[in-house]
Motif scaffolding. Structure first.
Motif, PDB file in Angstrom:
ATOM      1  N   LEU A   1       0.805  -1.216   0.000  1.00 51.33           N
ATOM      2  CA  LEU A   1       0.000   0.000   0.000  1.00 51.33           C
ATOM      3  C   LEU A   1       0.841   1.271   0.000  1.00 51.33           C
ATOM      4  CD1 LEU A   1      -2.573  -1.116   2.674  1.00 51.33           C
ATOM      5  CD2 LEU A   1      -2.893  -1.101   0.206  1.00 51.33           C
ATOM      6  N   ALA A   2       0.242   2.333  -0.496  1.00 49.69           N
ATOM      7  CA  ALA A   2       0.849   3.657  -0.406  1.00 49.69           C
ATOM      8  C   ALA A   2       0.738   4.137   1.039  1.00 49.69           C
ATOM      9  CB  ALA A   2       0.123   4.619  -1.346  1.00 49.69           C
ATOM     10  N   PRO A   3       1.637   5.007   1.482  1.00 53.85           N
ATOM     11  CA  PRO A   3       1.612   5.474   2.870  1.00 53.85           C
ATOM     12  C   PRO A   3       0.246   5.999   3.330  1.00 53.85           C
ATOM     13  CG  PRO A   3       3.658   6.107   1.852  1.00 53.85           C
ATOM     14  CD  PRO A   3       2.806   5.507   0.759  1.00 53.85           C
ATOM     15  N   ALA A   4      -0.452   6.747   2.505  1.00 50.81           N
ATOM     16  CA  ALA A   4      -1.761   7.280   2.907  1.00 50.81           C
ATOM     17  C   ALA A   4      -2.749   6.154   3.188  1.00 50.81           C
ATOM     18  CB  ALA A   4      -2.312   8.215   1.834  1.00 50.81           C
ATOM     19  N   ARG A   5      -2.685   5.089   2.428  1.00 52.59           N
ATOM     20  CA  ARG A   5      -3.585   3.947   2.651  1.00 52.59           C
ATOM     21  C   ARG A   5      -3.210   3.194   3.924  1.00 52.59           C
ATOM     22  NH1 ARG A   5      -7.856   2.832  -0.996  1.00 52.59           N
ATOM     23  NH2 ARG A   5      -7.976   1.181   0.509  1.00 52.59           N
ATOM     24  N   ILE A   6      -1.930   3.110   4.217  1.00 57.51           N
ATOM     25  CA  ILE A   6      -1.480   2.476   5.460  1.00 57.51           C
ATOM     26  C   ILE A   6      -2.025   3.264   6.651  1.00 57.51           C
ATOM     27  CG2 ILE A   6       0.545   1.992   6.914  1.00 57.51           C
ATOM     28  CD1 ILE A   6       2.067   1.457   4.247  1.00 57.51           C
ATOM     29  N   GLU A   7      -1.879   4.570   6.608  1.00 56.70           N
ATOM     30  CA  GLU A   7      -2.375   5.421   7.695  1.00 56.70           C
ATOM     31  C   GLU A   7      -3.886   5.278   7.850  1.00 56.70           C
ATOM     32  OE1 GLU A   7       1.112   8.785   7.143  1.00 56.70           O
ATOM     33  OE2 GLU A   7      -0.869   9.116   6.230  1.00 56.70           O
ATOM     34  N   GLU A   8      -4.602   5.284   6.748  1.00 55.49           N
ATOM     35  CA  GLU A   8      -6.058   5.122   6.791  1.00 55.49           C
ATOM     36  C   GLU A   8      -6.441   3.762   7.369  1.00 55.49           C
ATOM     37  OE1 GLU A   8      -9.809   4.707   3.686  1.00 55.49           O
ATOM     38  OE2 GLU A   8      -7.921   5.538   2.960  1.00 55.49           O
ATOM     39  N   GLY A   9      -5.771   2.709   6.931  1.00 54.92           N
ATOM     40  CA  GLY A   9      -6.069   1.366   7.426  1.00 54.92           C
ATOM     41  C   GLY A   9      -5.822   1.235   8.922  1.00 54.92           C
ATOM     42  N   ILE A  10      -4.770   1.846   9.410  1.00 53.16           N
ATOM     43  CA  ILE A  10      -4.479   1.763  10.840  1.00 53.16           C
ATOM     44  C   ILE A  10      -5.485   2.583  11.639  1.00 53.16           C
ATOM     45  CG2 ILE A  10      -2.774   2.397  12.608  1.00 53.16           C
ATOM     46  CD1 ILE A  10      -0.652   1.218  10.669  1.00 53.16           C
ATOM     47  N   GLN A  11      -5.954   3.688  11.106  1.00 48.10           N
ATOM     48  CA  GLN A  11      -7.023   4.439  11.772  1.00 48.10           C
ATOM     49  C   GLN A  11      -8.299   3.592  11.858  1.00 48.10           C
ATOM     50  OE1 GLN A  11      -7.131   7.360  13.403  1.00 48.10           O
ATOM     51  NE2 GLN A  11      -4.915   7.420  13.151  1.00 48.10           N
ATOM     52  N   ARG A  12      -8.619   2.890  10.782  1.00 57.45           N
ATOM     53  CA  ARG A  12      -9.798   2.012  10.790  1.00 57.45           C
ATOM     54  C   ARG A  12      -9.621   0.880  11.794  1.00 57.45           C
ATOM     55  NH1 ARG A  12     -11.483   1.102   4.478  1.00 57.45           N
ATOM     56  NH2 ARG A  12     -11.706   3.306   3.920  1.00 57.45           N
ATOM     57  N   LEU A  13      -8.423   0.304  11.818  1.00 59.33           N
ATOM     58  CA  LEU A  13      -8.129  -0.758  12.779  1.00 59.33           C
ATOM     59  C   LEU A  13      -8.274  -0.238  14.207  1.00 59.33           C
ATOM     60  CD1 LEU A  13      -7.064  -3.651  13.354  1.00 59.33           C
ATOM     61  CD2 LEU A  13      -4.767  -2.638  13.340  1.00 59.33           C
ATOM     62  N   ALA A  14      -7.812   0.963  14.458  1.00 57.76           N
ATOM     63  CA  ALA A  14      -7.927   1.550  15.796  1.00 57.76           C
ATOM     64  C   ALA A  14      -9.396   1.719  16.195  1.00 57.76           C
ATOM     65  CB  ALA A  14      -7.198   2.886  15.849  1.00 57.76           C
ATOM     66  N   ARG A  15     -10.240   2.127  15.255  1.00 52.36           N
ATOM     67  CA  ARG A  15     -11.672   2.254  15.563  1.00 52.36           C
ATOM     68  C   ARG A  15     -12.273   0.897  15.913  1.00 52.36           C
ATOM     69  NH1 ARG A  15     -11.305   6.029  11.449  1.00 52.36           N
ATOM     70  NH2 ARG A  15     -12.190   4.668   9.869  1.00 52.36           N
ATOM     71  N   LEU A  16     -11.897  -0.128  15.136  1.00 50.13           N
ATOM     72  CA  LEU A  16     -12.361  -1.484  15.429  1.00 50.13           C
ATOM     73  C   LEU A  16     -11.944  -1.900  16.835  1.00 50.13           C
ATOM     74  CD1 LEU A  16     -13.209  -4.520  14.621  1.00 50.13           C
ATOM     75  CD2 LEU A  16     -10.812  -4.732  14.000  1.00 50.13           C
ATOM     76  N   ILE A  17     -10.690  -1.729  17.157  1.00 48.33           N
ATOM     77  CA  ILE A  17     -10.179  -2.158  18.456  1.00 48.33           C
ATOM     78  C   ILE A  17     -10.819  -1.358  19.585  1.00 48.33           C
ATOM     79  CG2 ILE A  17      -8.082  -2.224  19.887  1.00 48.33           C
ATOM     80  CD1 ILE A  17      -6.586  -2.989  17.232  1.00 48.33           C
ATOM     81  N   GLN A  18     -10.945  -0.056  19.417  1.00 49.27           N
ATOM     82  CA  GLN A  18     -11.599   0.760  20.437  1.00 49.27           C
ATOM     83  C   GLN A  18     -13.052   0.332  20.617  1.00 49.27           C
ATOM     84  OE1 GLN A  18     -11.599   4.998  19.754  1.00 49.27           O
ATOM     85  NE2 GLN A  18     -12.307   5.422  21.827  1.00 49.27           N
ATOM     86  N   ASP A  19     -13.754   0.111  19.521  1.00 52.56           N
ATOM     87  CA  ASP A  19     -15.154  -0.337  19.618  1.00 52.56           C
ATOM     88  C   ASP A  19     -15.250  -1.675  20.345  1.00 52.56           C
ATOM     89  OD1 ASP A  19     -15.997   1.959  18.336  1.00 52.56           O
ATOM     90  OD2 ASP A  19     -16.404   0.970  16.411  1.00 52.56           O
ATOM     91  N   ARG A  20     -14.348  -2.583  20.071  1.00 52.70           N
ATOM     92  CA  ARG A  20     -14.354  -3.904  20.717  1.00 52.70           C
ATOM     93  C   ARG A  20     -14.058  -3.776  22.208  1.00 52.70           C
ATOM     94  NH1 ARG A  20     -14.030  -7.710  23.382  1.00 52.70           N
ATOM     95  NH2 ARG A  20     -13.698  -9.871  22.845  1.00 52.70           N
ATOM     96  N   ILE A  21     -13.061  -2.983  22.559  1.00 57.00           N
ATOM     97  CA  ILE A  21     -12.682  -2.810  23.962  1.00 57.00           C
ATOM     98  C   ILE A  21     -13.788  -2.108  24.734  1.00 57.00           C
ATOM     99  CG2 ILE A  21     -11.098  -1.555  25.504  1.00 57.00           C
ATOM    100  CD1 ILE A  21      -8.857  -2.268  23.483  1.00 57.00           C
ATOM    101  N   GLU A  22     -14.425  -1.125  24.123  1.00 51.29           N
ATOM    102  CA  GLU A  22     -15.461  -0.361  24.811  1.00 51.29           C
ATOM    103  C   GLU A  22     -16.848  -0.984  24.703  1.00 51.29           C
ATOM    104  OE1 GLU A  22     -14.898   3.659  23.375  1.00 51.29           O
ATOM    105  OE2 GLU A  22     -13.189   3.946  24.717  1.00 51.29           O
ATOM    106  N   GLY A  23     -16.913  -2.210  24.152  1.00 46.42           N
ATOM    107  CA  GLY A  23     -18.156  -2.968  24.169  1.00 46.42           C
ATOM    108  C   GLY A  23     -19.143  -2.645  23.070  1.00 46.42           C
ATOM    109  N   ARG A  24     -18.738  -1.937  22.049  1.00 46.57           N
ATOM    110  CA  ARG A  24     -19.643  -1.642  20.948  1.00 46.57           C
ATOM    111  C   ARG A  24     -19.667  -2.747  19.889  1.00 46.57           C
ATOM    112  NH1 ARG A  24     -17.560   3.408  22.347  1.00 46.57           N
ATOM    113  NH2 ARG A  24     -15.892   3.326  20.815  1.00 46.57           N
ATOM    114  N   LEU A  25     -18.775  -3.727  20.067  1.00 44.60           N
ATOM    115  CA  LEU A  25     -18.749  -4.927  19.211  1.00 44.60           C
ATOM    116  C   LEU A  25     -18.798  -6.146  20.101  1.00 44.60           C
ATOM    117  CD1 LEU A  25     -15.949  -4.263  16.568  1.00 44.60           C
ATOM    118  CD2 LEU A  25     -18.379  -4.373  16.170  1.00 44.60           C
ATOM    119  N   PRO A  26     -19.426  -7.208  19.625  1.00 44.82           N
ATOM    120  CA  PRO A  26     -19.459  -8.447  20.438  1.00 44.82           C
ATOM    121  C   PRO A  26     -18.082  -9.093  20.543  1.00 44.82           C
ATOM    122  CG  PRO A  26     -20.688  -8.715  18.361  1.00 44.82           C
ATOM    123  CD  PRO A  26     -20.193  -7.314  18.419  1.00 44.82           C
TER     124      PRO A  26
END
Length: 136
Positions: free
Chosen positions: A111-136
């Motif tokens: 991936l290009a650097p901008a896509r890497i940054e975007e993907g990691i931001q998305r991953l962070a949202r997933l992980i935060q949602d999971r930790i904070e109970g918004r995902l099963p």
């Protein structure tokens, strides 16, 4: 045919593979550095939800491993792809006799650097949602 191709590549680069691979090495190094910077930004140490998240700092290659405070499985991967548009590999697949249940592998090779940054931001949202109970 492949031997001739490699031979030509070596002749063009003073007979060293290291010289022949400099462009690829730079590309992968820059992508890894981008991924590591993006992880630092996406998982602030002062945020309670991010405290259980860590990752390695590879000296080469184009994969890194993120350790999480919860189990990583195929259901989470499917939700990650569908809801967040980000793919990764559960580390459990790299262990013969168990292990890696709370870790995932990220690739930053293509991936290009901008896509890497975007993907990691998305991953962070997933992980935060999971930790904070918004995902099963």
């Amino acid at each position: 045919m492949s031997q001739a191709l490699v031979g030509g590549l070596l002749l063009e680069n003073d007979c060293t593979l290291l010289a022949a691979n400099q462009q690829a090495i730079r590309f992968y190094r820059e992508n890894m550095e981008t991924a590591l910077r993006a992880l630092e930004q996406a998982f602030p140490r002062d945020a309670a939800w991010a405290r259980g998240v860590s990752w390695n700092h590879p000296q080469g290659g184009f994969f890194l491993v993120v350790q999480l405070p919860f189990e990583v499985d195929d259901a989470l991967l499917e939700g990650s792809a569908r809801r967040y548009g980000v793919l990764w590999t559960p580390m459990r697949y790299f262990y013969i006799e168990g292990g890696g249940e709370r870790a995932l592998r990220l690739s930053c090779s293509y991936l290009a650097p901008a896509r890497i940054e975007e993907g990691i931001q998305r991953l962070a949202r997933l992980i935060q949602d999971r930790i904070e109970g918004r995902l099963p």
